[in-house]
Motif scaffolding. Sequence first.
Motif, mmCIF file in Angstrom:
data_model
loop_
_atom_site.group_PDB
_atom_site.id
_atom_site.type_symbol
_atom_site.label_atom_id
_atom_site.label_comp_id
_atom_site.label_asym_id
_atom_site.label_seq_id
_atom_site.Cartn_x
_atom_site.Cartn_y
_atom_site.Cartn_z
ATOM 1 N N LYS A 19 34.397 38.507 39.681
ATOM 2 C CA LYS A 19 34.535 39.353 41.060
ATOM 3 C C LYS A 19 34.377 38.286 41.910
ATOM 4 O O LYS A 19 33.631 37.007 41.721
ATOM 5 C CB LYS A 19 33.366 40.334 40.650
ATOM 6 N N TYR A 20 34.129 38.786 43.412
ATOM 7 C CA TYR A 20 33.890 37.965 44.361
ATOM 8 C C TYR A 20 32.640 37.573 44.474
ATOM 9 O O TYR A 20 31.731 38.360 44.486
ATOM 10 C CB TYR A 20 34.508 38.629 45.783
ATOM 11 N N LYS A 25 25.762 40.830 45.037
ATOM 12 C CA LYS A 25 26.702 41.542 44.238
ATOM 13 C C LYS A 25 27.125 40.643 43.067
ATOM 14 O O LYS A 25 27.548 40.936 42.168
ATOM 15 C CB LYS A 25 28.002 41.961 44.944
ATOM 16 N N VAL A 65 40.501 40.264 38.987
ATOM 17 C CA VAL A 65 39.469 40.226 39.906
ATOM 18 C C VAL A 65 38.978 41.969 40.490
ATOM 19 O O VAL A 65 39.525 42.586 40.016
ATOM 20 C CB VAL A 65 39.957 39.562 41.036
ATOM 21 N N SER A 66 37.882 41.789 40.854
ATOM 22 C CA SER A 66 37.318 42.735 41.689
ATOM 23 C C SER A 66 36.551 42.355 42.557
ATOM 24 O O SER A 66 35.679 41.091 42.695
ATOM 25 C CB SER A 66 36.265 43.536 40.512
ATOM 26 N N THR A 87 44.332 43.166 39.250
ATOM 27 C CA THR A 87 43.138 43.838 39.508
ATOM 28 C C THR A 87 42.405 44.260 38.195
ATOM 29 O O THR A 87 43.051 44.850 37.376
ATOM 30 C CB THR A 87 43.464 45.101 40.231
ATOM 31 N N GLN A 88 41.154 44.129 38.081
ATOM 32 C CA GLN A 88 40.431 44.690 36.865
ATOM 33 C C GLN A 88 40.484 46.324 36.938
ATOM 34 O O GLN A 88 40.534 46.805 38.085
ATOM 35 C CB GLN A 88 39.022 44.125 36.905
#
Length: 220
Positions: A19-20, A25, A65-66, A87-88
């Motif tokens: 994830k970014y 986050k 990714v997310s 994309t997840q």
Amino acid sequence: MTADLSARQQDTCILLFAKYPAPNKAKTRLQPALGVDGAARMARQLLLHSIEQAVDTGFAVELCVSPAPTDPCWQALDLPESLRWSTQANGDLGLRMLIASQQALQRFKKVVLIGADCPSLTTARIQTAVQQLNQHDTVMIPAADGGYVLLGFREIDDSLFSDIVWSTPSVAAVTKQRMAALDWTLTLFDPLHDIDEPKDLVHLPSSWLDSQLNIRVDND
């Protein structure tokens, strides 16, 4: 691209879940030691390191990714053009890994799942793990906390990802039990350390401290 490299990329996919690394986050459990910005910098460093090690294997590398790959945030990282993107899916971690693995196995003979939490998961270790899939059904590098940092396979079964309490010390053990129930052979390597909590920071490479991340770690 050489014929050998092309064959390897068509045969094996390194599926990297990420994830970014945004403040508040990513790697939030490290905030008591590193602060909000420091935890985000650590997440970014871990992600870039993991991508570099995976790409250097010569295998195809897919970032799952997310948020989605189309989100502008990913452009800020200036990642290699050779990366594949996906994309997840929605759902818990198990369902997301299952769906991504099923999709990857439609295109590749061997799939290796990794995350972006383990600085000691090097190119050589990934390559060695992939080699084991020539003789065995599955391969695992456990994490010292009871999870795993790498899971590779030539086929997938729902049981490997369902009814598992993620981020607990039982994850690797339960996964191994499920493999045994399927009568799948497993190559098991020595555990490596994830960087998830302040106590894990002692396992960072020394070159990461101070100079790159402005982090000081008490080793006592």
